[in-house]
Scaffold this motif. Sequence first.
Motif, PDB file in Angstrom:
ATOM      1  N   ARG A   1       1.757   6.885  -7.011  1.00 22.68           N
ATOM      2  CA  ARG A   1       0.720   7.855  -7.356  1.00 22.68           C
ATOM      3  C   ARG A   1       1.198   9.285  -7.063  1.00 22.68           C
ATOM      4  O   ARG A   1       0.997  10.205  -7.871  1.00 22.68           O
ATOM      5  N   GLU A   2       1.802   9.477  -5.901  1.00 23.31           N
ATOM      6  CA  GLU A   2       2.292  10.811  -5.531  1.00 23.31           C
ATOM      7  C   GLU A   2       3.420  11.256  -6.458  1.00 23.31           C
ATOM      8  O   GLU A   2       3.495  12.440  -6.835  1.00 23.31           O
TER       9      GLU A   2
ATOM     10  N   ALA B   1       1.010   4.186  -2.987  1.00 21.49           N
ATOM     11  CA  ALA B   1       0.818   5.611  -2.706  1.00 21.49           C
ATOM     12  C   ALA B   1       2.012   6.423  -3.212  1.00 21.49           C
ATOM     13  O   ALA B   1       1.837   7.521  -3.763  1.00 21.49           O
TER      14      ALA B   1
ATOM     15  N   PRO C   1       7.786  13.045  -2.421  1.00 17.22           N
ATOM     16  CA  PRO C   1       7.134  11.750  -2.184  1.00 17.22           C
ATOM     17  C   PRO C   1       8.133  10.631  -1.919  1.00 17.22           C
ATOM     18  O   PRO C   1       7.838   9.702  -1.159  1.00 17.22           O
TER      19      PRO C   1
ATOM     20  N   ALA D   1       0.819  -1.219   0.000  1.00 17.34           N
ATOM     21  CA  ALA D   1       0.000   0.000   0.000  1.00 17.34           C
ATOM     22  C   ALA D   1       0.856   1.274   0.000  1.00 17.34           C
ATOM     23  O   ALA D   1       0.592   2.191  -0.794  1.00 17.34           O
ATOM     24  N   PRO D   2       1.894   1.375   0.852  1.00 14.67           N
ATOM     25  CA  PRO D   2       2.739   2.571   0.801  1.00 14.67           C
ATOM     26  C   PRO D   2       3.449   2.755  -0.545  1.00 14.67           C
ATOM     27  O   PRO D   2       3.623   3.887  -1.007  1.00 14.67           O
TER      28      PRO D   2
ATOM     29  N   TRP E   1       8.244   8.167   1.301  1.00 13.04           N
ATOM     30  CA  TRP E   1       8.363   6.716   1.164  1.00 13.04           C
ATOM     31  C   TRP E   1       9.543   6.189   1.978  1.00 13.04           C
ATOM     32  O   TRP E   1       9.421   5.184   2.684  1.00 13.04           O
TER      33      TRP E   1
END
Length: 225
Positions: free
Chosen positions: A144-145, A141, A159, A137-138, A163
């Motif tokens: 996407r970021e 994300a 981003p 999930a991270p 992360w």
Amino acid sequence: WNSWRGRLRAKGPLPAQEPQRQRPSALDHIADLVEDGHIGEDSVYTLRIFGQQLGDQGGDTYAWYEEAVPAPVALLRAGSARVGYIIGYAVSLANDLGEQLKLMERQYSADFHRELSKEQDKKPTDLEIHYWPRLAAPFAAFLRELGEAVRLGTSETAPAERWGQTVSDLADKTAWQWLQGAPRRDRSLLTASAHFDDFQLARHQLQRTFRGGLARYSAPPEEDA
């Protein structure tokens, strides 16, 4: 996540002569579709990744993997190699932290003369089983970021830094759970604590390496400005 490990790895400083790379023609096709207005620049596709690990003889399949990750169009059409290196450092950090967790657990076992068979050595450790699934999930994300940053022309390292902190915190949490999760006393406790301390030193060093790598690609090269 297993199929991503080793696919995009940054190997430290770039060599003096970089190898020639050829951009896949499918990415140019996507770029053309965006330019013509057929695909929105903020679109996000899903990439399905398949992989397998062969046995020692090469004919039998030891393990197979299937994963899905978001693929923002802004990343697919990005012409800057800088974005690729940022993703490479991000994946490399996760992989290296996973290897350090594995090393901590294996070295602890070795101190008590717990020899592993060849088949046992191939299997993921308990720490790896707890660590890798938490990253899906991270990582999604992060992609996407990063795609949004490329599309909007904002900081691409922001981003990546988020992360880096997330994956480091997850590795730290996994190590703490290992240290506190099993009843230990006397030599067993001292040995586990020593390996835990070694892991923490390695984790902080990997974070510094990661931040140093990002700093090298925090801004476009002068000729692209």
